[in-house]
Write an enzyme that holds these catalytic residues in place. Structure first.
Site, PDB file in Angstrom:
ATOM      1  N   ARG A 213       0.832  -1.212   0.000  1.00  0.00           N
ATOM      2  CA  ARG A 213       0.000   0.000   0.000  1.00  0.00           C
ATOM      3  C   ARG A 213       0.863   1.257   0.000  1.00  0.00           C
ATOM      4  NH1 ARG A 213      -2.823  -4.130   1.745  1.00  0.00           N
ATOM      5  NH2 ARG A 213      -5.110  -4.166   1.672  1.00  0.00           N
TER       6      ARG A 213
ATOM      7  N   ARG B  65      -6.083 -17.312  -9.875  1.00  0.00           N
ATOM      8  CA  ARG B  65      -6.857 -16.762  -8.746  1.00  0.00           C
ATOM      9  C   ARG B  65      -8.023 -15.885  -9.228  1.00  0.00           C
ATOM     10  NH1 ARG B  65      -2.900 -14.730  -4.208  1.00  0.00           N
ATOM     11  NH2 ARG B  65      -4.865 -14.765  -3.068  1.00  0.00           N
TER      12      ARG B  65
ATOM     13  N   SER C 219     -12.963  -9.199   2.056  1.00  0.00           N
ATOM     14  CA  SER C 219     -11.641  -9.188   1.424  1.00  0.00           C
ATOM     15  C   SER C 219     -11.087  -7.777   1.403  1.00  0.00           C
ATOM     16  CB  SER C 219     -11.749  -9.729  -0.009  1.00  0.00           C
ATOM     17  OG  SER C 219     -10.641  -9.280  -0.763  1.00  0.00           O
TER      18      SER C 219
ATOM     19  N   GLN D 210      -8.581  -6.878  -0.193  1.00  0.00           N
ATOM     20  CA  GLN D 210      -8.150  -6.536  -1.558  1.00  0.00           C
ATOM     21  C   GLN D 210      -9.323  -5.977  -2.354  1.00  0.00           C
ATOM     22  OE1 GLN D 210      -6.282 -10.153  -2.936  1.00  0.00           O
ATOM     23  NE2 GLN D 210      -4.538  -9.908  -1.546  1.00  0.00           N
TER      24      GLN D 210
ATOM     25  N   ASP E 106      -4.322 -15.652   6.927  1.00  0.00           N
ATOM     26  CA  ASP E 106      -3.012 -16.099   6.432  1.00  0.00           C
ATOM     27  C   ASP E 106      -2.292 -17.009   7.428  1.00  0.00           C
ATOM     28  OD1 ASP E 106      -3.473 -14.715   4.117  1.00  0.00           O
ATOM     29  OD2 ASP E 106      -2.285 -12.966   4.671  1.00  0.00           O
TER      30      ASP E 106
ATOM     31  N   ARG F 285      -4.969 -23.823  -0.339  1.00  0.00           N
ATOM     32  CA  ARG F 285      -4.358 -24.091   0.974  1.00  0.00           C
ATOM     33  C   ARG F 285      -5.101 -25.152   1.757  1.00  0.00           C
ATOM     34  NH1 ARG F 285      -2.390 -17.994   2.726  1.00  0.00           N
ATOM     35  NH2 ARG F 285      -0.607 -18.039   1.311  1.00  0.00           N
TER      36      ARG F 285
ATOM     37  N   ARG G 127       3.645 -19.487   2.307  1.00  0.00           N
ATOM     38  CA  ARG G 127       3.225 -19.742   3.696  1.00  0.00           C
ATOM     39  C   ARG G 127       3.219 -21.238   4.017  1.00  0.00           C
ATOM     40  NH1 ARG G 127       2.678 -14.715   5.312  1.00  0.00           N
ATOM     41  NH2 ARG G 127       1.521 -13.268   4.014  1.00  0.00           N
TER      42      ARG G 127
HETATM   43  C1  S3P Z   1      -4.247  -8.952   1.802  1.00  0.00           C
HETATM   44  C2  S3P Z   1      -5.528  -9.400   2.030  1.00  0.00           C
HETATM   45  C3  S3P Z   1      -5.877 -10.804   2.251  1.00  0.00           C
HETATM   46  C4  S3P Z   1      -4.649 -11.638   2.597  1.00  0.00           C
HETATM   47  C5  S3P Z   1      -3.500 -11.353   1.689  1.00  0.00           C
HETATM   48  C6  S3P Z   1      -3.109  -9.879   1.785  1.00  0.00           C
HETATM   49  C7  S3P Z   1      -4.031  -7.506   1.595  1.00  0.00           C
HETATM   50  O1  S3P Z   1      -6.461 -11.328   1.075  1.00  0.00           O
HETATM   51  O2  S3P Z   1      -4.965 -13.007   2.568  1.00  0.00           O
HETATM   52  O3  S3P Z   1      -2.373 -12.148   2.022  1.00  0.00           O
HETATM   53  O4  S3P Z   1      -2.881  -7.046   1.681  1.00  0.00           O
HETATM   54  O5  S3P Z   1      -5.015  -6.794   1.349  1.00  0.00           O
HETATM   55  P1  S3P Z   1      -8.032 -11.117   0.739  1.00  0.00           P
HETATM   56  O6  S3P Z   1      -8.287  -9.676   0.563  1.00  0.00           O
HETATM   57  O7  S3P Z   1      -8.247 -11.883  -0.534  1.00  0.00           O
HETATM   58  O8  S3P Z   1      -8.764 -11.726   1.885  1.00  0.00           O
END
Ligand code: S3P
Length: 462
Positions: A29, A141, A186, A188, A348, A379, A422
Site C-alpha cells: 500500500r 486466482r 476481502s 483486496q 493467512d 491451501r 506460507r
Molecule cells: C491482503 C488481504 C488478504 C490476505 C492477503 C493480503 C491484503 O487477502 O490473505 O495475504 O494485503 O489486502 P483477501 O483480501 O483476498 O482476503
C-alpha cells in the site's frame, strides 16, 4: 525438493529476540499510494520480498520514480538490534496529477494477489489501457470479485466476462461512485473499490460481511485522502489527489507468526518479536494461540508506527498499532473452535494454527475457511495433505477444516507446497518443532514474503 533436517534441533528450544521484515500488506500500500501521489514520499522498513518487488516494478513501469537505499534499515528488520534483513527503505516520486504513463507491455504482478487486485482498482480511474498478468499461481486466482464493482463504476475489462489474469483494464477518468456490498470479507476487494472511488465523481462506499484488514482505510488519510469508517462500511470521496507522505512500516505479524508458533511448539522456548504490527484486524492468531493455552505477553507501543497515519472513526483518530509479542511454550495445548467472524483477522495464519492444533489434546475446528481454496495455492487441500503425511488427522467438512492430534511420522516424508510461501514456511516450522527431517517442495517460495526466514529461525536456535 529440499531436505530440511529438523532432527539436528531435537530438544533445542527457541530462545531470543528478533525483528521480522516489514509488513507485506502495508508495504504494497505504501508503494502504491506513494506512486499515485504528488511529490516524493520516503518509505522506511518496506518488506524486501518478491511480492513487494513486483509492486515496485509495476509502478515504475507506470511512471513512478523509485530510489531504494543500499542496505536500508527499517523499524522492523533483521535482528534484535535492528540490522536489516529482508527490509528496504527508499523514496518514491509519484505520477501525481499527471497520471500514470501508458505502459507498452503487460505488467507482471508475479505471485502477488494484492498487487494485481489493488492495481486494477487504482488503474480503473485513469484513462489508460493496461494488461496485468502473473505467475502460474496468480493466473488461477479469482479476479471477478474486483472486476464486478469496477465495471459498475464504469471501467471496462478484456476479455469480456474474464475471471482470471491476464486481463486488460480500460480505465476512465469519469468513473461513477457506487455503494458496494461485497459478498466476501476481502481487504483486496475493499481496497480496489476505495482506490477507484478516490477518482470517481461523488462518494463511494464499500460494506463487507465482516471486517477484513483495514490498512487502506488507515493509510490513505496519511496521503491526504480522508476515509470515513462506520462499522463495516468505508467511504471515500472522489476527486482527492494523494500527496506525498513519509511512512515507517512495522514488522509483519504474519511473518512473526512462524517464529511464535515454532516457539509455542518446542518445550522451554521463549521468543520475543519487537516492532511488529498489532493492528487488531491482523492479530486474530494471537487470540487463538492464547485460547489454546500459549503464554503470550504483548506490549503495545504508544507512538504511531506510520507517521501521520489515521482514519476517522466517529471523531477518534485511529492509527496502526505496533509493539512487541513474547511467546513462551506452554506445558499443554488445548483444542479450540475458530468461528467464521474471526477468520479474516487470521486468514493467512490458518496453515500455522492448523499445525499448532496437531499438538493439542483433541479436535480443533476452523469454521468457514473456504477462502483458503483460492489463496496462493489451494491451501485447504495442501494443509490436509501435509498434516496427514505428518501423521495427524485433518479433513474438510464443507468450508470447515478439522485437525486432530499428531502421531509423529517415521522415515522421510515429502510435503507439497504448490509453490506457496506460507506452506513452505509452515512445513519448516513442523520440521523444526517436531525434530523431523522433511523433504519440502519449492522451499524457495519463502522469498515471496520472508526471505531471511531460515536464518532467523537458526538465530533463535542458539
Ligand atoms: C491482503 C488481504 C488478504 C490476505 C492477503 C493480503 C491484503 O487477502 O490473505 O495475504 O494485503 O489486502 P483477501 O483480501 O483476498 O482476503
Amino acid at each position: 525438493m529440499t531436505l530440511f533436517r529438523g532432527s539436528r534441533y531435537r530438544g533445542i528450544p527457541l530462545v531470543g529476540q528478533l525483528r521480522v521484515p516489514g509488513d507485506k500488506s502495508l508495504s504494497h500500500r505504501a508503494v502504491l499510494f506513494a506512486a499515485c501521489a504528488e511529490g516524493t514520499s520516503r518509505l522506511t522498513g518496506l518488506l524486501d520480498g518478491l511480492d513487494v518487488r513486483s509492486t515496485i516494478a509495476v509502478v515504475q513501469a507506470l511512471g513512478a520514480r523509485i530510489e531504494l537505499d543500499e542496505g536500508g534499515e527499517g523499524l522492523a528488520s533483521g535482528t534484535a538490534s535492528g540490522t536489516a534483513s529482508g527490509t528496504v527503505s527508499g523514496t518514491v516520486s509519484g505520477w501525481g496529477a499527471q497520471g500514470p504513463r501508458q505502459p507498452v507491455e503487460a505488467l507482471d504482478c508475479g505471485n502477488s494477489g494484492t498487487t494485481a487486485r489493488l492495481l486494477l482498482g487504482l488503474l480503473a480511474g485513469y484513462p489508460v489501457t493496461v494488461t496485468l498478468t502473473g505467475d502460474s499461481s496468480l493466473v488461477r486466482r479469482p479476479m471477478r470479485r474486483v472486476i464486478e464493482p469496477l465495471e459498475l463504476m464504469g471501467a471496462r475489462f478484456e476479455p469480456q466476462g474474464g475471471a482470471t489474469l491476464p486481463l486488460t483494464v480500460h480505465g476512465s477518468d469519469r468513473l461513477r461512485a457506487i455503494d458496494y456490498c461485497s459478498p466476501v470479507a476481502s481487504a483486496q476487494v475493499k481496497s480496489a473499490v476505495l482506490l477507484a472511488g478516490m477518482r470517481a465523481s461523488g462518494a463511494t462506499s464499500v460494506t463487507e460481511p465482516s471486517l477484513s484488514r483495514n490498512h487502506t482505510e488507515l493509510m490513505l488519510p496519511a496521503f491526504g485522502v480522508p476515509v470515513a469508517v462506520e462499522g463495516l462500511t468505508s467511504r471515500v470521496t472522489g476527486g482527492a489527489l494523494p500527496h506525498a507522505c513519509d511512512c515507517v512500516v512495522p514488522g509483519d505479524p504474519s511473518s512473526a507468526a512462524f517464529l511464535l508458533v515454532a516457539a509455542a511448539l518446542v518445550p522451554h522456548s521463549r521468543v520475543t518479536v519487537p516492532g511488529v504490527s498489532l493492528n487488531p484486524t491482523r492479530t486474530g492468531f494471537l487470540d487463538v494461540m492464547r485460547r489454546m493455552g500459549v503464554q503470550l505477553a504483548i506490549e503495545t507501543s504508544k507512538s504511531v508506527a506510520l507517521s501521520g497515519m489515521g482514519a476517522t472513526e466517529g471523531n477518534a483518530l485511529v492509527s496502526e498499532l505496533f509493539g512487541s509479542v513474547t511467546v513462551s511454550a506452554p506445558l499443554e495445548l488445548m483444542p479450540t473452535v475458530v468461528e467464521p467472524h474471526e477468520v479474516p483477522a487470521l486468514i493467512d495464519e490458518v496453515p500455522l494454527l492448523a499445525l499448532l492444533a496437531t499438538a493439542a489434546s483433541g479436535e480443533t475446528r476452523f469454521k468457514g475457511v473456504g477462502e483458503l481454496r483460492v489463496k496462493e495455492s489451494d491451501r485447504l487441500s495442501v494443509i490436509i495433505h501435509g498434516l496427514t503425511a505428518l501423521g495427524a488427522r485433518a479433513w474438510a467438512e464443507g468450508d470447515d477444516l478439522v485437525v486432530a492430534g499428531l502421531r509423529p511420522c517415521r522415515g522421510s516424508v515429502s510435503l507439497l507446497t504448490q509453490g506457496d510461501h506460507r506452506l513452505a514456511m509452515t512445513w519448516v516450522v513442523a520440521a523444526r518443532a517436531f525434530g523431523l527431517d522433511l523433504i519440502i517442495e519449492r522451499l524457495s517460495s519463502m522469498d515471496v514474503s520472508y526471505p531471511g526466514f531460515l536464518a532467523d529461525l537458526e538465530c533463535l536456535s542458539g
